[in-house]
Design a protein around this motif. Structure first.
Motif, PDB file in Angstrom:
ATOM      1  N   ASP A   1       8.722 -57.559  72.483  1.00 56.74           N
ATOM      2  CA  ASP A   1      10.142 -57.813  72.751  1.00 56.74           C
ATOM      3  C   ASP A   1      10.371 -59.196  73.352  1.00 56.74           C
ATOM      4  O   ASP A   1      11.340 -59.410  74.069  1.00 56.74           O
ATOM      5  CB  ASP A   1      10.705 -56.740  73.682  1.00 56.74           C
ATOM      6  N   HIS A   2       9.462 -60.145  73.067  1.00 57.28           N
ATOM      7  CA  HIS A   2       9.590 -61.476  73.645  1.00 57.28           C
ATOM      8  C   HIS A   2      10.864 -62.154  73.163  1.00 57.28           C
ATOM      9  O   HIS A   2      11.300 -61.951  72.021  1.00 57.28           O
ATOM     10  CB  HIS A   2       8.377 -62.328  73.296  1.00 57.28           C
ATOM     11  N   PRO A   3      11.485 -62.993  73.997  1.00 59.23           N
ATOM     12  CA  PRO A   3      12.677 -63.730  73.563  1.00 59.23           C
ATOM     13  C   PRO A   3      12.302 -64.914  72.689  1.00 59.23           C
ATOM     14  O   PRO A   3      11.164 -65.396  72.728  1.00 59.23           O
ATOM     15  CB  PRO A   3      13.298 -64.190  74.880  1.00 59.23           C
ATOM     16  N   ASP A   4      13.252 -65.378  71.884  1.00 54.84           N
ATOM     17  CA  ASP A   4      13.036 -66.599  71.111  1.00 54.84           C
ATOM     18  C   ASP A   4      13.262 -67.841  71.963  1.00 54.84           C
ATOM     19  O   ASP A   4      12.721 -68.907  71.675  1.00 54.84           O
ATOM     20  CB  ASP A   4      13.966 -66.631  69.896  1.00 54.84           C
ATOM     21  N   SER A   5      14.078 -67.697  72.997  1.00 54.60           N
ATOM     22  CA  SER A   5      14.305 -68.798  73.934  1.00 54.60           C
ATOM     23  C   SER A   5      14.650 -68.217  75.286  1.00 54.60           C
ATOM     24  O   SER A   5      15.083 -67.056  75.388  1.00 54.60           O
ATOM     25  CB  SER A   5      15.424 -69.720  73.445  1.00 54.60           C
ATOM     26  N   TYR A   6      14.425 -68.989  76.331  1.00 59.93           N
ATOM     27  CA  TYR A   6      14.726 -68.529  77.697  1.00 59.93           C
ATOM     28  C   TYR A   6      15.164 -69.715  78.533  1.00 59.93           C
ATOM     29  O   TYR A   6      14.517 -70.771  78.509  1.00 59.93           O
ATOM     30  CB  TYR A   6      13.511 -67.857  78.335  1.00 59.93           C
ATOM     31  N   THR A   7      16.255 -69.550  79.248  1.00 57.89           N
ATOM     32  CA  THR A   7      16.741 -70.575  80.165  1.00 57.89           C
ATOM     33  C   THR A   7      16.236 -70.262  81.568  1.00 57.89           C
ATOM     34  O   THR A   7      16.517 -69.188  82.106  1.00 57.89           O
ATOM     35  CB  THR A   7      18.279 -70.646  80.171  1.00 57.89           C
ATOM     36  N   VAL A   8      15.496 -71.180  82.137  1.00 56.96           N
ATOM     37  CA  VAL A   8      14.909 -70.979  83.457  1.00 56.96           C
ATOM     38  C   VAL A   8      16.016 -70.921  84.503  1.00 56.96           C
ATOM     39  O   VAL A   8      16.940 -71.739  84.500  1.00 56.96           O
ATOM     40  CB  VAL A   8      13.919 -72.102  83.795  1.00 56.96           C
TER      41      VAL A   8
ATOM     42  N   TYR B   1      11.748 -76.454  85.505  1.00 54.10           N
ATOM     43  CA  TYR B   1      12.786 -76.439  86.525  1.00 54.10           C
ATOM     44  C   TYR B   1      13.921 -75.519  86.095  1.00 54.10           C
ATOM     45  O   TYR B   1      14.107 -75.264  84.899  1.00 54.10           O
ATOM     46  CB  TYR B   1      13.347 -77.851  86.729  1.00 54.10           C
ATOM     47  N   PRO B   2      14.689 -75.010  87.060  1.00 62.13           N
ATOM     48  CA  PRO B   2      15.899 -74.250  86.705  1.00 62.13           C
ATOM     49  C   PRO B   2      16.806 -75.074  85.794  1.00 62.13           C
ATOM     50  O   PRO B   2      17.035 -76.264  86.039  1.00 62.13           O
ATOM     51  CB  PRO B   2      16.547 -73.982  88.065  1.00 62.13           C
ATOM     52  N   GLY B   3      17.287 -74.461  84.740  1.00 71.26           N
ATOM     53  CA  GLY B   3      18.115 -75.141  83.753  1.00 71.26           C
ATOM     54  C   GLY B   3      17.358 -75.551  82.509  1.00 71.26           C
ATOM     55  O   GLY B   3      17.968 -75.774  81.448  1.00 71.26           O
ATOM     56  N   ASP B   4      16.030 -75.689  82.594  1.00 72.77           N
ATOM     57  CA  ASP B   4      15.232 -76.001  81.411  1.00 72.77           C
ATOM     58  C   ASP B   4      15.283 -74.832  80.425  1.00 72.77           C
ATOM     59  O   ASP B   4      15.390 -73.664  80.826  1.00 72.77           O
ATOM     60  CB  ASP B   4      13.776 -76.271  81.796  1.00 72.77           C
ATOM     61  N   ILE B   5      15.190 -75.147  79.144  1.00 73.52           N
ATOM     62  CA  ILE B   5      15.200 -74.121  78.105  1.00 73.52           C
ATOM     63  C   ILE B   5      13.835 -74.095  77.423  1.00 73.52           C
ATOM     64  O   ILE B   5      13.301 -75.130  77.024  1.00 73.52           O
ATOM     65  CB  ILE B   5      16.307 -74.389  77.062  1.00 73.52           C
ATOM     66  N   LEU B   6      13.262 -72.898  77.305  1.00 70.64           N
ATOM     67  CA  LEU B   6      11.983 -72.707  76.641  1.00 70.64           C
ATOM     68  C   LEU B   6      12.245 -72.070  75.281  1.00 70.64           C
ATOM     69  O   LEU B   6      12.791 -70.970  75.201  1.00 70.64           O
ATOM     70  CB  LEU B   6      11.072 -71.801  77.477  1.00 70.64           C
ATOM     71  N   ASN B   7      11.879 -72.748  74.199  1.00 64.76           N
ATOM     72  CA  ASN B   7      12.093 -72.270  72.838  1.00 64.76           C
ATOM     73  C   ASN B   7      10.761 -71.894  72.210  1.00 64.76           C
ATOM     74  O   ASN B   7       9.820 -72.702  72.177  1.00 64.76           O
ATOM     75  CB  ASN B   7      12.778 -73.342  71.987  1.00 64.76           C
ATOM     76  N   LEU B   8      10.687 -70.687  71.671  1.00 63.37           N
ATOM     77  CA  LEU B   8       9.471 -70.200  71.036  1.00 63.37           C
ATOM     78  C   LEU B   8       9.563 -70.393  69.527  1.00 63.37           C
ATOM     79  O   LEU B   8      10.549 -70.012  68.900  1.00 63.37           O
ATOM     80  CB  LEU B   8       9.261 -68.719  71.348  1.00 63.37           C
ATOM     81  N   SER B   9       8.552 -70.999  68.935  1.00 61.10           N
ATOM     82  CA  SER B   9       8.493 -71.180  67.493  1.00 61.10           C
ATOM     83  C   SER B   9       7.066 -70.917  67.035  1.00 61.10           C
ATOM     84  O   SER B   9       6.166 -70.704  67.855  1.00 61.10           O
ATOM     85  CB  SER B   9       8.941 -72.590  67.108  1.00 61.10           C
TER      86      SER B   9
ATOM     87  N   ASP C   1      14.002 -77.567  93.073  1.00 58.84           N
ATOM     88  CA  ASP C   1      12.555 -77.676  93.006  1.00 58.84           C
ATOM     89  C   ASP C   1      12.039 -76.964  91.755  1.00 58.84           C
ATOM     90  O   ASP C   1      12.684 -76.077  91.198  1.00 58.84           O
ATOM     91  CB  ASP C   1      11.910 -77.046  94.246  1.00 58.84           C
ATOM     92  N   ALA C   2      10.839 -77.359  91.327  1.00 57.96           N
ATOM     93  CA  ALA C   2      10.218 -76.712  90.178  1.00 57.96           C
ATOM     94  C   ALA C   2       9.917 -75.251  90.494  1.00 57.96           C
ATOM     95  O   ALA C   2       9.809 -74.835  91.660  1.00 57.96           O
ATOM     96  CB  ALA C   2       8.941 -77.449  89.793  1.00 57.96           C
TER      97      ALA C   2
END
Length: 374
Positions: free
Chosen positions: A29-36, A73-81, A99-100
């Motif tokens: 059930d992993h997401p395709d993207s996640y916003t920290v 950092y908060p606000g960064d977006i992680l995209n899975l491909s 902070d990170a």
């Protein structure tokens, strides 16, 4: 200091973990993207993508493609491909105002990193001790003088003031195993017969001493030598608790802990590892609470070692095979152990470690077993 180390760890862990993970490592059930988000931790973010978050370092080290891992950092977006059939995580950085992301919730462990130590009881019992306080007061605080016996020091030298918190002991449970307990000590060590006479029960109704695994002491202040002699006069520079007669003095430790660690499974399973104590509760704890474990550096445990916690199966009477009226002598059966959750070690001593409960299906209790993570 340790925030910086966790920050460096942050960018490395998630990017490397997901990039190197095979499809079988990814959650279904992993997401395709996640916003920290603010308040996230690396364990929590990796658990959204990976089925086994504690495998971060192994995956990271086996991934030569990650040459310049980013801090997260908060606000960064992680995209899975997926590239060439394998998963890859790309980072869309944001404007950083926070902070990170740390590896674990730092607020939950700061006290245990900085203020607590587990030491050999004989070493602590021979340490210099507070024999009196300024103007014969019962309690001491910042800005007051204290008088200490047995101190070899020079004017201007600083010392840590410590107080015993718990003694950790092991007891044979009578069934071929070992049940371990963390036992409270009297708060005022000056009024008991020996330096740290214990008030404890081994669980069977009989008072006796078990195997000494170490004495936990808490740093409650610092003091500076004013005049040498017997007793020596010191000025209390700061204190987080009232200082009493019987409190001990030890050298100030400028580097009391290793601030960096990487979650990993143990190389081998220590014999009969157990949860022996915890704080903030009487009977059980849950995720993001600290527990004491009956294994330490002498058992090959280091910072980041991750265990699975299992609750021992209860021994019950078989009411079907035997009469329920004869439970004392009738047939019994031991139920299977039950999986509880995971604990990550963040500070080790010789025979005791502090760990943070990372996740769980049910409450963690004293005596729960440590096993290899699945």
């Amino acid at each position: 200091m340790f925030k910086k180390a966790f920050t460096v760890l942050a960018g490395t862990m998630v990017a490397a973990a997901v990039c190197a993970a095979g499809a079988s490592q990814l959650r279904s059930d992993h997401p395709d993207s996640y916003t920290v988000r603010r308040g996230d931790t690396l364990w929590g973010i990796s658990a959204k993508f990976l089925a086994k978050p504690w495998l971060w370092p192994e995956i990271w080290q086996a991934n030569p493609q990650v040459r310049n891992p980013h801090l997260i950092y908060p606000g960064d977006i992680l995209n899975l491909s997926f590239i060439n059939g394998g998963p890859a995580l790309r980072l869309e950085p944001s404007v950083h105002s926070d902070d990170a992301v740390p590896a674990i919730p730092l607020d939950a462990v700061k006290t245990f990193l900085k203020d607590l130590r587990v030491m050999d009881s004989s070493v602590v019992s021979k340490a210099p001790y507070v024999v009196g306080l300024e103007e014969d007061q019962l309690d001491g605080s910042s800005g007051q003088n204290i008088y200490v016996r047995g101190l070899d020091t020079q004017p201007g030298q600083r010392w840590a003031i410590v107080r015993p918190e718990h003694v950790f002991r092991g007891y044979d449970d009578g069934n071929g195993g070992t049940t371990l307990y963390g036992d409270d000590l009297y708060a005022n060590v000056a009024v008991v017969k020996s330096p740290w006479e214990e008030d404890f029960n081994n669980g069977s109704g009989q008072y006796r001493r078990g195997k000494d695994m170490g004495l936990e002491v808490k740093v409650i202040g610092t003091a500076e030598t004013l005049r040498t002699g017997d007793p020596t006069t010191l000025l209390v520079l700061e204190a987080t608790s009232e200082i009493h007669k019987g409190d001990r003095l030890m050298p100030v430790d400028d580097n009391p802990y290793d601030p960096s660690f990487f979650p990993h499974a143990p190389k081998s399973l220590p014999k009969d590892g157990r949860v022996i104590a915890f704080t903030g509760a009487m009977d059980a704890v849950g995720p993001h609470q600290v527990v004491a474990l009956s294994v330490g550096s002498a058992d090959g445990v280091d910072n980041g070692t991750t265990f699975a916690i299992w609750q021992p199966g209860e021994r019950i009477h078989d009411d079907v095979a035997g009469s329920s009226w004869r439970r004392g002598v009738g047939p019994h059966v031991t139920l299977p152990d039950e999986y509880i959750g995971h604990v990550m070690v963040f500070r080790t001593f010789d025979h005791v470690s502090y760990g943070l409960v990372m996740d769980g299906l049910r409450p963690v209790k004293k005596g729960d077993k440590l096993q290899l993570p699945e």
